[in-house]
Design a protein around this motif. Structure first.
Motif, PDB file in Angstrom:
ATOM      1  N   UNK A  25       0.837  -1.203   0.000  1.00  0.00           N
ATOM      2  CA  UNK A  25       0.000   0.000   0.000  1.00  0.00           C
ATOM      3  C   UNK A  25       0.875   1.256   0.000  1.00  0.00           C
ATOM      4  N   UNK A  26       1.929   1.244   0.793  1.00  0.00           N
ATOM      5  CA  UNK A  26       2.823   2.397   0.854  1.00  0.00           C
ATOM      6  C   UNK A  26       3.477   2.649  -0.501  1.00  0.00           C
ATOM      7  N   UNK A  27       3.843   1.583  -1.201  1.00  0.00           N
ATOM      8  CA  UNK A  27       4.457   1.727  -2.524  1.00  0.00           C
ATOM      9  C   UNK A  27       3.467   2.324  -3.506  1.00  0.00           C
ATOM     10  N   UNK A  28       2.205   1.847  -3.466  1.00  0.00           N
ATOM     11  CA  UNK A  28       1.176   2.410  -4.360  1.00  0.00           C
ATOM     12  C   UNK A  28       0.957   3.901  -4.097  1.00  0.00           C
ATOM     13  N   UNK A  29       1.049   4.307  -2.846  1.00  0.00           N
ATOM     14  CA  UNK A  29       0.805   5.705  -2.476  1.00  0.00           C
ATOM     15  C   UNK A  29       2.044   6.591  -2.615  1.00  0.00           C
TER      16      UNK A  29
END
Length: 126
Positions: A25-29
């Protein structure tokens, strides 16, 4: 006298480290996913979408690259096992970057969990 492990432990006490569940999720954001390993490590396999900026050049590259200079960027860092990324995250925090995360366990934990890995092909000179 402090060892490298002492410096990593100190850095980890002051940075935001994320586990593998949070990492996707952090990578997507993120505005940028940065692999701070050496180029030969990066070529052998990296997290898809990562840019390779070796630990020794990170501060210089971010300062010199207009797109990476804003201090409010969301940055996710990783290395082989998380030591270099922790040191890099602490350094970026000192430079005023506000949203820096480091992936706990690094690339090794990512790959061992069976998550996507991309390899870069080198050109053949034959």
């Amino acid at each position: 006298m402090k060892s490298a492990h002492d410096l990593v432990a100190e850095a980890k006490a002051h940075i935001h480290e994320i586990d593998l569940q949070e990492a996707e999720q952090a990578i997507r954001a993120a505005d940028a996913l940065i692999d701070v390993r050496e180029p030969d490590e990066f070529v052998q396999g990296h997290i898809p979408g990562a840019v390779n900026i070796p630990r020794g050049l990170l501060e210089f590259k971010l300062s010199a690259t207009q797109e990476l200079a804003p201090r409010d960027l969301k940055l996710v860092l990783y290395c082989k096992t998380s030591g270099r990324a922790a040191l890099a995250a602490a350094s970026l925090k000192q430079m005023g970057y506000l949203q820096v995360s480091s992936i706990s366990g690094g690339f090794d934990a990512w790959a061992e969990a069976g998550k996507a890995v991309q390899q870069t092909s080198l050109p053949s000179f034959e």
